[in-house]
Write a protein that holds these residues in place. Structure first.
Motif, PDB file in Angstrom:
ATOM      1  N   VAL A 167       0.690   2.736 -65.172  1.00 39.53           N
ATOM      2  CA  VAL A 167       1.701   1.957 -64.462  1.00 39.53           C
ATOM      3  C   VAL A 167       2.676   1.247 -65.389  1.00 39.53           C
ATOM      4  O   VAL A 167       2.282   0.658 -66.399  1.00 39.53           O
ATOM      5  N   LEU A 168       3.944   1.324 -65.018  1.00 43.33           N
ATOM      6  CA  LEU A 168       4.983   0.433 -65.526  1.00 43.33           C
ATOM      7  C   LEU A 168       5.308  -0.539 -64.398  1.00 43.33           C
ATOM      8  O   LEU A 168       5.349  -0.142 -63.229  1.00 43.33           O
ATOM      9  N   ILE A 169       5.525  -1.802 -64.733  1.00 40.03           N
ATOM     10  CA  ILE A 169       5.928  -2.776 -63.726  1.00 40.03           C
ATOM     11  C   ILE A 169       7.412  -3.064 -63.905  1.00 40.03           C
ATOM     12  O   ILE A 169       7.856  -3.450 -64.989  1.00 40.03           O
ATOM     13  N   GLN A 170       8.159  -2.858 -62.834  1.00 40.85           N
ATOM     14  CA  GLN A 170       9.599  -3.120 -62.868  1.00 40.85           C
ATOM     15  C   GLN A 170       9.869  -4.584 -63.206  1.00 40.85           C
ATOM     16  O   GLN A 170       9.153  -5.481 -62.761  1.00 40.85           O
ATOM     17  N   SER A 171      10.898  -4.811 -63.978  1.00 38.91           N
ATOM     18  CA  SER A 171      11.270  -6.157 -64.385  1.00 38.91           C
ATOM     19  C   SER A 171      12.027  -6.857 -63.246  1.00 38.91           C
ATOM     20  O   SER A 171      12.038  -6.397 -62.104  1.00 38.91           O
ATOM     21  N   LYS A 172      12.649  -7.975 -63.543  1.00 39.31           N
ATOM     22  CA  LYS A 172      13.481  -8.687 -62.574  1.00 39.31           C
ATOM     23  C   LYS A 172      14.672  -9.288 -63.308  1.00 39.31           C
ATOM     24  O   LYS A 172      14.635  -9.477 -64.535  1.00 39.31           O
ATOM     25  N   SER A 173      15.716  -9.576 -62.554  1.00 36.47           N
ATOM     26  CA  SER A 173      16.943 -10.104 -63.143  1.00 36.47           C
ATOM     27  C   SER A 173      17.383 -11.363 -62.406  1.00 36.47           C
ATOM     28  O   SER A 173      17.257 -11.441 -61.177  1.00 36.47           O
ATOM     29  N   PRO A 174      17.917 -12.347 -63.134  1.00 35.20           N
ATOM     30  CA  PRO A 174      18.415 -13.549 -62.450  1.00 35.20           C
ATOM     31  C   PRO A 174      19.721 -13.262 -61.719  1.00 35.20           C
ATOM     32  O   PRO A 174      20.594 -12.555 -62.219  1.00 35.20           O
ATOM     33  N   LYS A 175      19.842 -13.815 -60.510  1.00 36.06           N
ATOM     34  CA  LYS A 175      21.114 -13.748 -59.796  1.00 36.06           C
ATOM     35  C   LYS A 175      22.083 -14.743 -60.438  1.00 36.06           C
ATOM     36  O   LYS A 175      21.667 -15.838 -60.854  1.00 36.06           O
ATOM     37  N   ILE A 176      23.333 -14.372 -60.518  1.00 35.78           N
ATOM     38  CA  ILE A 176      24.346 -15.192 -61.188  1.00 35.78           C
ATOM     39  C   ILE A 176      25.260 -15.835 -60.156  1.00 35.78           C
ATOM     40  O   ILE A 176      25.841 -15.157 -59.309  1.00 35.78           O
ATOM     41  N   ASP A 177      25.370 -17.160 -60.226  1.00 33.65           N
ATOM     42  CA  ASP A 177      26.261 -17.908 -59.344  1.00 33.65           C
ATOM     43  C   ASP A 177      27.692 -17.403 -59.548  1.00 33.65           C
ATOM     44  O   ASP A 177      28.215 -17.430 -60.663  1.00 33.65           O
ATOM     45  N   ALA A 178      28.305 -16.902 -58.481  1.00 34.06           N
ATOM     46  CA  ALA A 178      29.628 -16.289 -58.597  1.00 34.06           C
ATOM     47  C   ALA A 178      30.715 -17.285 -58.982  1.00 34.06           C
ATOM     48  O   ALA A 178      31.779 -16.897 -59.460  1.00 34.06           O
ATOM     49  N   THR A 179      30.463 -18.581 -58.795  1.00 37.26           N
ATOM     50  CA  THR A 179      31.457 -19.605 -59.137  1.00 37.26           C
ATOM     51  C   THR A 179      31.274 -20.113 -60.556  1.00 37.26           C
ATOM     52  O   THR A 179      32.237 -20.180 -61.338  1.00 37.26           O
ATOM     53  N   THR A 180      30.046 -20.476 -60.914  1.00 35.17           N
ATOM     54  CA  THR A 180      29.798 -21.078 -62.233  1.00 35.17           C
ATOM     55  C   THR A 180      29.489 -20.061 -63.306  1.00 35.17           C
ATOM     56  O   THR A 180      29.551 -20.372 -64.496  1.00 35.17           O
TER      57      THR A 180
ATOM     58  N   GLU B 162      26.646 -19.075 -64.022  1.00 35.20           N
ATOM     59  CA  GLU B 162      25.332 -19.433 -64.565  1.00 35.20           C
ATOM     60  C   GLU B 162      24.256 -18.906 -63.622  1.00 35.20           C
ATOM     61  O   GLU B 162      24.544 -18.560 -62.464  1.00 35.20           O
ATOM     62  N   PRO B 163      23.008 -18.832 -64.086  1.00 33.63           N
ATOM     63  CA  PRO B 163      21.924 -18.432 -63.193  1.00 33.63           C
ATOM     64  C   PRO B 163      21.882 -19.353 -61.980  1.00 33.63           C
ATOM     65  O   PRO B 163      21.971 -20.572 -62.113  1.00 33.63           O
ATOM     66  N   VAL B 164      21.780 -18.768 -60.797  1.00 36.10           N
ATOM     67  CA  VAL B 164      21.824 -19.563 -59.580  1.00 36.10           C
ATOM     68  C   VAL B 164      20.549 -20.388 -59.422  1.00 36.10           C
ATOM     69  O   VAL B 164      19.470 -19.987 -59.876  1.00 36.10           O
ATOM     70  N   SER B 165      20.683 -21.538 -58.792  1.00 35.29           N
ATOM     71  CA  SER B 165      19.530 -22.382 -58.483  1.00 35.29           C
ATOM     72  C   SER B 165      19.354 -22.418 -56.968  1.00 35.29           C
ATOM     73  O   SER B 165      20.321 -22.618 -56.219  1.00 35.29           O
ATOM     74  N   HIS B 166      18.113 -22.228 -56.524  1.00 31.83           N
ATOM     75  CA  HIS B 166      17.826 -22.251 -55.086  1.00 31.83           C
ATOM     76  C   HIS B 166      16.454 -22.897 -54.886  1.00 31.83           C
ATOM     77  O   HIS B 166      15.448 -22.213 -54.675  1.00 31.83           O
ATOM     78  N   PRO B 167      16.395 -24.239 -54.984  1.00 35.62           N
ATOM     79  CA  PRO B 167      15.115 -24.956 -54.942  1.00 35.62           C
ATOM     80  C   PRO B 167      14.286 -24.682 -53.691  1.00 35.62           C
ATOM     81  O   PRO B 167      13.057 -24.723 -53.745  1.00 35.62           O
ATOM     82  N   LYS B 168      14.928 -24.366 -52.553  1.00 31.18           N
ATOM     83  CA  LYS B 168      14.178 -24.111 -51.327  1.00 31.18           C
ATOM     84  C   LYS B 168      13.241 -22.915 -51.464  1.00 31.18           C
ATOM     85  O   LYS B 168      12.164 -22.880 -50.882  1.00 31.18           O
ATOM     86  N   ASN B 169      13.659 -21.932 -52.242  1.00 30.70           N
ATOM     87  CA  ASN B 169      12.842 -20.744 -52.481  1.00 30.70           C
ATOM     88  C   ASN B 169      13.229 -20.143 -53.828  1.00 30.70           C
ATOM     89  O   ASN B 169      14.079 -19.252 -53.896  1.00 30.70           O
ATOM     90  N   PRO B 170      12.613 -20.640 -54.907  1.00 31.46           N
ATOM     91  CA  PRO B 170      12.997 -20.176 -56.250  1.00 31.46           C
ATOM     92  C   PRO B 170      12.862 -18.666 -56.440  1.00 31.46           C
ATOM     93  O   PRO B 170      13.536 -18.098 -57.302  1.00 31.46           O
TER      94      PRO B 170
END
Length: 472
Positions: free
Chosen positions: A160-173, A175-183
């Motif tokens: 098995v290889l496990i697929q990685s993940k990528s941070p979503k980028i805030d389209a305005t700033t 920067e990596p988006v912050s979403h405290p309700k559901n990180p």
């Protein structure tokens, strides 16, 4: 860029995955759109076909000997012993109402996608190595299923290889988006182009090379037409190419999918996905008479040449950027706009000057993306062969369009089909409107439409229906 680096480091991604994302983020930050306009490319007019390659191989030697890319001769069995079959298995099948790996769905003869893939490989009896690329969402279910039905595979080293993940980028700033309700929603899948940094970053690529593996056949787990072909393997090994893509002739049904083309600047084969096409060029993109070939996502890799290229590029493949505009919560259109940066596995064709493509029959591209696809596959329009391939039984692929309001999810479809799918072996097209119950002993021939506008489930009386519209 610094905020992105910190986000990636906090997730403990591999160095290869980190480099791949930073490469794409640098393009985004630099203002690259990832778009490929029509005036920068030209259509691919002709390509060799699998049928021609088979005929040529038979006339050349008529036997089992093939070249091995370096001028040496070897047998098909020896080539198979140097080959891995890598199946992309990261999809949950949520669009079909599933909450587990789509590959665990029963599709034919009581067997799941995963069962059939394992049986296909076992039938080769040649030392072919089986590898799965799972996501975090599909890994546990898949391994548990293999432990139950294929313990000899479940215990295999480097399964098995496990697929990685990528941070979503805030389209305005930017920067990596912050979403405290559901990180968890701050992250997204990186696309199946992640196969390359995953192979390198986990060390699996080096381990496979050390054990003498040389070739990889890669395809999607929901494409039961993607069976390892010894004819294609022999051709690929003899060609010396680093990368080979299986393409098929585009039809109107494929006009929104990615197509093969050549970049005018250097005559390099490239893949243009729909998300890479400027809006003003959409009509050209969808012109199947101009852009004739689409990517089946059945790919062949020379592992040594892949490793050399990634080393040459500093531990990554410079895949083109696919920039998707979304919201951080896909179910809330008012949530923060983000960019999801992805790459496509087939886009690697542009990274290798000696890349090739071959036209294959439509039978090698039979993905199950919808319940309409599954409905047809479970019918007698497809047979399960002795070597566990699923092949078309009739003269043509039946085009099935079930009403999404009633058949979109597997559980709903199965409740409306207690007798299984009707006979479709002589069906050209079936359209179903409304909740129609298929109870069994029913055959659909030619082009038929079954309509139930009552809003309540109604049973289609058993019988044979041919070239007609039936209103219940």
């Amino acid at each position: 860029m610094e905020a992105v680096r910190e986000k990636l480091q906090g997730a403990e991604l591999s160095e290869a995955a980190t480099k791949a994302f930073l490469h794409n983020y640098g393009k985004l930050e630099g203002g690259e759109s990832g778009l490929i306009p029509e005036h920068d490319i030209e259509a691919v007019s002709t390509l060799p076909s699998l049928a021609e390659l088979v005929e040529q191989r038979q006339s050349d030697d008529g036997g089992d000997g093939v070249g091995d890319g370096d001028g040496s001769a070897t047998t098909t069995r020896e080539l198979l012993s140097k080959t891995i079959v890598l199946k992309l298995n990261g999809g949950l099948g949520t669009s079909m109402g599933l909450e587990k790996a789509k590959s665990l769905l029963k599709v034919k003869g009581g067997r799941t996608f995963l069962d059939l893939i394992a049986d296909q490989i076992s039938s080769l009896s040649s030392g072919v190595r089986f590898v799965l690329m799972n996501s975090f969402s599909t890994h546990e279910d898949t391994i548990e299923a293999l432990r139950q039905s294929r313990p000899e595979i479940a215990n295999q080293e480097d399964l098995v290889l496990i697929q990685s993940k990528s941070p979503k980028i805030d389209a305005t700033t930017m920067e990596p988006v912050s979403h405290p309700k559901n990180p968890d929603l701050e992250w997204c899948p990186p696309g199946h182009g992640d196969i390359y940094p995953s192979l390198l970053g986990t060390g699996m690529l080096d381990r496979l090379l050390d054990k003498g593996f040389k070739y990889a056949f890669v395809s999607n787990s929901d494409n039961l037409g993607a069976v390892l072909s010894t004819d294609l393997l022999g051709h690929f090994a003899s060609s010396g190419s680093a990368f080979m893509m299986e393409v098929a002739e585009r039809t109107e049904a494929d006009k929104k999918g990615g197509h093969l083309c050549r970049r005018k600047e250097d005559n390099q084969l490239i893949l243009r996905e729909s998300a890479m096409c400027p809006e003003e060029d959409k009509s050209k993109f969808q012109d199947v008479s101009t852009h004739r070939y689409f990517n089946t996502n059945n790919l062949w890799l020379d592992l040594a040449q892949l490793k050399h290229k990634m080393d040459e590029c500093g531990g990554m493949l410079p895949l083109p950027l696919i920039k998707n505009k979304k919201t951080v919560d896909p179910r809330d259109s008012s949530s923060t706009p983000v960019y999801q940066l992805e790459t496509a596995m087939g886009s690697a064709i542009e990274c290798f000057p000696n890349a090739a493509a071959v036209v294959v029959p439509r039978s090698r591209f039979s993905p199950v993306k919808t319940c309409s696809d599954l409905f047809a596959l479970r019918s007698d329009a497809y047979n399960l062969t002795a070597d566990f391939r699923v092949e078309l039984a009739g003269a043509a692929v039946p085009v099935v369009k079930l009403d999404d309001a009633h058949y979109k999810h597997v559980d709903k479809m199965e409740r409306l089909c207690p007798g299984g799918s009707p006979s479709l072996i002589e069906c050209k097209r079936l359209t179903v409107r409304g909740p129609v119950i298929f109870a069994g002993s029913t055959a659909i021939k030619g082009e038929c439409e079954i309509v139930n506008d009552t809003g309540e489930p109604e049973e289609l009386p058993p019988g044979t229906y041919e070239d007609q519209t039936v209103e219940l």
